[in-house]
Structure formats: C-alpha cells, structure tokens
Design a protein around this motif. Sequence first.
Motif, PDB file in Angstrom:
ATOM      1  N   SER A  34      18.118   6.588  -6.744  1.00 62.47           N
ATOM      2  CA  SER A  34      19.384   7.291  -6.664  1.00 62.47           C
ATOM      3  C   SER A  34      20.535   6.293  -6.625  1.00 62.47           C
ATOM      4  O   SER A  34      20.515   5.338  -5.850  1.00 62.47           O
ATOM      5  N   PHE A  54      24.621  13.323  -2.586  1.00 61.51           N
ATOM      6  CA  PHE A  54      23.759  14.470  -2.280  1.00 61.51           C
ATOM      7  C   PHE A  54      24.536  15.563  -1.551  1.00 61.51           C
ATOM      8  O   PHE A  54      24.050  16.679  -1.410  1.00 61.51           O
ATOM      9  N   LYS A 199      32.122 -10.451   2.187  1.00 61.83           N
ATOM     10  CA  LYS A 199      31.346  -9.685   3.166  1.00 61.83           C
ATOM     11  C   LYS A 199      30.016 -10.410   3.337  1.00 61.83           C
ATOM     12  O   LYS A 199      29.580 -11.114   2.423  1.00 61.83           O
TER      13      LYS A 199
HETATM   14  P1  NAP Z   1      28.859   4.676   1.154  1.00 59.10           P
HETATM   15  O1  NAP Z   1      30.270   4.555   1.607  1.00 59.10           O
HETATM   16  O2  NAP Z   1      27.784   4.540   2.137  1.00 59.10           O
HETATM   17  O3  NAP Z   1      28.632   6.059   0.426  1.00 59.10           O
HETATM   18  C1  NAP Z   1      29.628   7.043   0.232  1.00 59.10           C
HETATM   19  C2  NAP Z   1      28.957   8.240  -0.373  1.00 59.10           C
HETATM   20  O4  NAP Z   1      28.466   7.949  -1.696  1.00 59.10           O
HETATM   21  C3  NAP Z   1      27.740   8.690   0.412  1.00 59.10           C
HETATM   22  O5  NAP Z   1      28.087   9.493   1.504  1.00 59.10           O
HETATM   23  C4  NAP Z   1      26.944   9.405  -0.651  1.00 59.10           C
HETATM   24  O6  NAP Z   1      27.499  10.671  -0.936  1.00 59.10           O
HETATM   25  C5  NAP Z   1      27.213   8.568  -1.892  1.00 59.10           C
HETATM   26  N1  NAP Z   1      26.179   7.524  -2.086  1.00 59.10           N
HETATM   27  C6  NAP Z   1      26.209   6.224  -1.694  1.00 59.10           C
HETATM   28  N2  NAP Z   1      25.131   5.580  -2.115  1.00 59.10           N
HETATM   29  C7  NAP Z   1      24.388   6.488  -2.787  1.00 59.10           C
HETATM   30  C8  NAP Z   1      23.146   6.434  -3.471  1.00 59.10           C
HETATM   31  N3  NAP Z   1      22.456   5.273  -3.569  1.00 59.10           N
HETATM   32  N4  NAP Z   1      22.694   7.571  -4.047  1.00 59.10           N
HETATM   33  C9  NAP Z   1      23.390   8.719  -3.976  1.00 59.10           C
HETATM   34  N5  NAP Z   1      24.569   8.831  -3.341  1.00 59.10           N
HETATM   35  C10 NAP Z   1      25.054   7.733  -2.757  1.00 59.10           C
HETATM   36  O7  NAP Z   1      28.562   3.670  -0.056  1.00 59.10           O
HETATM   37  P2  NAP Z   1      29.491   2.626  -0.844  1.00 59.10           P
HETATM   38  O8  NAP Z   1      29.781   1.479   0.056  1.00 59.10           O
HETATM   39  O9  NAP Z   1      30.585   3.359  -1.521  1.00 59.10           O
HETATM   40  O10 NAP Z   1      28.431   2.123  -1.918  1.00 59.10           O
HETATM   41  C11 NAP Z   1      28.013   2.969  -2.967  1.00 59.10           C
HETATM   42  C12 NAP Z   1      26.764   2.398  -3.588  1.00 59.10           C
HETATM   43  O11 NAP Z   1      27.025   1.108  -4.110  1.00 59.10           O
HETATM   44  C13 NAP Z   1      25.609   2.282  -2.614  1.00 59.10           C
HETATM   45  O12 NAP Z   1      24.500   2.963  -3.167  1.00 59.10           O
HETATM   46  C14 NAP Z   1      25.366   0.798  -2.460  1.00 59.10           C
HETATM   47  O13 NAP Z   1      23.988   0.456  -2.418  1.00 59.10           O
HETATM   48  C15 NAP Z   1      26.063   0.196  -3.673  1.00 59.10           C
HETATM   49  N6  NAP Z   1      26.747  -1.062  -3.336  1.00 59.10           N
HETATM   50  C16 NAP Z   1      27.670  -1.083  -2.340  1.00 59.10           C
HETATM   51  C17 NAP Z   1      28.284  -2.266  -2.020  1.00 59.10           C
HETATM   52  C18 NAP Z   1      29.277  -2.354  -0.898  1.00 59.10           C
HETATM   53  O14 NAP Z   1      29.792  -3.453  -0.647  1.00 59.10           O
HETATM   54  N7  NAP Z   1      29.562  -1.276  -0.189  1.00 59.10           N
HETATM   55  C19 NAP Z   1      27.989  -3.434  -2.752  1.00 59.10           C
HETATM   56  C20 NAP Z   1      27.035  -3.374  -3.777  1.00 59.10           C
HETATM   57  C21 NAP Z   1      26.430  -2.177  -4.060  1.00 59.10           C
HETATM   58  P3  NAP Z   1      26.939  12.025  -0.263  1.00 59.10           P
HETATM   59  O15 NAP Z   1      27.389  11.991   1.158  1.00 59.10           O
HETATM   60  O16 NAP Z   1      27.568  13.104  -1.079  1.00 59.10           O
HETATM   61  O17 NAP Z   1      25.435  12.006  -0.402  1.00 59.10           O
END
Ligand code: NAP
Length: 256
Positions: A34, A54, A199
């Motif tokens: 996902s 989700f 980070k």
């Molecule tokens: P987050 O703030 O934890 O997520 C915000 C929302 O996005 C979650 O509540 C969920 O929505 C949705 N979401 C996040 N990851 C998901 C996944 N793998 N599959 C389905 N829905 C997901 O996350 P974020 O920091 O924005 O990061 C988003 C994605 O980028 C993550 O999957 C993470 O592994 C990747 N990433 C993040 C970073 C970073 O620095 N934050 C760096 C590299 C990669 P719902 O509540 O509607 O389910």
Amino acid sequence: MASIARLVLILGGTSEARALAAALVASGVRVVSSLAGRVASPRLPEGEVRVGGFGGPNGLAGWLTEYDITAVVDATHPFAERIGESAVRGTALAGVPLLRLERPGWVPTPGDDWHWVDTLREAAAVVPSLGSRAFLTSGRQGLSAFAHASGVWFLARCVDPPEPPLPPRLEVLLSRGPYRVADELALLREHRIEVLVTKDSGGSLTSAKLTAARQLRVPVVVVRRPPRAATESVTSVDAAEAWVLERVRDHPHARP
Ligand code: NAP
C-alpha cells in the motif's frame, strides 16, 4: 514455487518495504503493498499494489477484513506518524497481527557536529545561528517550517516540486536518491553550504550527505524521530520476512 493463498499487507513507501515485497513474492507469498500516493511516479514494489489512504484506523480495519488479510507489516517511513498510529489501531480492531519494520536511526561518529532537535520548526529556529546557506533534505512537505527563517538562503532537495508557503530565498533541486559521497561533496561545495538539515531517516540510501558534511566540517541539524505506539518490531527485512512466513504457514487456510 507454489503460491500461498493468504494475503499479506505491507504498508510501504520505503526501500525496506520494496525489499520485503520482493523477498516475499520470491518465497511464493501473495503480497499487496500500500502506498499513500504522495509521489507522482513512485518506485513500484513487486506483487500487487494499492494506492491511497484507508480512511483512518476504522477504514483500515474494514479493508483488512474485506480482503481477509492474514498479517500486516508496517514498513512506512519513521516520520510517517499517522499511518503508524492507524496500523496499530486498525489491526487491533480487525484482530490481525502487526509487525513494525523500521530501519535503525543514524548515529554520529567522531568529528560530527550534530545538533538534535524535535521538530522541523525547531530546526528552522536553530539554522540561522549555524550558517546563512542551508541545505534542506527534509522533504517537500516540511519546507513550510522554514518559510519564515530570516537571513538564510536555502537549497532544498525533494522528489516532486514543493508547494507554498516556502522560504523566500530558495533554490529547489528535484532528485531522488540514492546518493554518492562524491556527488554530495560536490553539491555542498558548489552551493557553499554552511549547514545541513535532515530528519533522522536512517538507512544507507541517503546517508552520503552526512559523510560529506563530516568531511567538510559542515554542522548538521538532525530532527529526532517522532515516538510511535509500542508494537512488535524488527529492524531488518530478513527478520520481517521470517515473521511473515511463520504467520502465513501457520494459517489454517495456507497451502504449501
Ligand atoms: P502520514 O502523515 O503518516 O500519513 C498521512 C495519511 O496518508 C495517513 O493517515 C493515511 O491515510 C495515508 N497513508 C500514509 N501512508 C500510507 C500507506 N503506505 N498506504 C496507504 N495510506 C497511507 O504519512 P506521510 O509522512 O505523509 O508519508 C506518506 C508515505 O510516504 C508513507 O507511506 C511513508 O512510508 C512515505 N514516506 C514518508 C516520508 C516522510 O518523511 N514522512 C519519507 C519517505 C517516504 P488514511 O488515514 O486515510 O489511511
């Protein structure tokens, strides 16, 4: 190799998540990864893929039940807080086992000049005291925290173009790792970088900047990882693969 009918969900968006998907597919496990859908053209993992949120913990629990998921591995980025919380609560609601796969954080070595902070906003407050030319590697979503950092010119590296609010004196470099030390050294020199902001993502794909900063005696502002809810966790893809294999093979409906 024979496929095991049970479906395993990997919450992804990291190199570890892709490596785990590849290892499980090679072991004959049916995997769906996902992705959040933040990046315009993400690197896709092997196996099945779904994209988008989700709908919080309840939405995730419903999805796990609908697709009869046997086990979940949360391999999301250490700074993806909300999906981590959803994984803990959603799997508990659905009664599905959860494993957290999280790479270890970075550790300073002698010669490093690291300044630890808790948030990007704190990083923005510290930067002007360390230099007037800063290299931001904290991702496009974090740039707004630096929008009011005065007297500093920023070079920001991100995968997709950032959106306002942004620092007034900003150059954006669109690129995606992995990065090599020689290239990071050249970049820091070319832009006369005086302070690096990162980070504590951990891992080897983006750690070359830390080696380059050490060699050039550039101070580094490091944002600590946010706390996550306690759950069973491992730091290696091999350990996560073993955990999944145990669960799919123990399952009464699994076929060899
Ligand atoms: P987050 O703030 O934890 O997520 C915000 C929302 O996005 C979650 O509540 C969920 O929505 C949705 N979401 C996040 N990851 C998901 C996944 N793998 N599959 C389905 N829905 C997901 O996350 P974020 O920091 O924005 O990061 C988003 C994605 O980028 C993550 O999957 C993470 O592994 C990747 N990433 C993040 C970073 C970073 O620095 N934050 C760096 C590299 C990669 P719902 O509540 O509607 O389910």
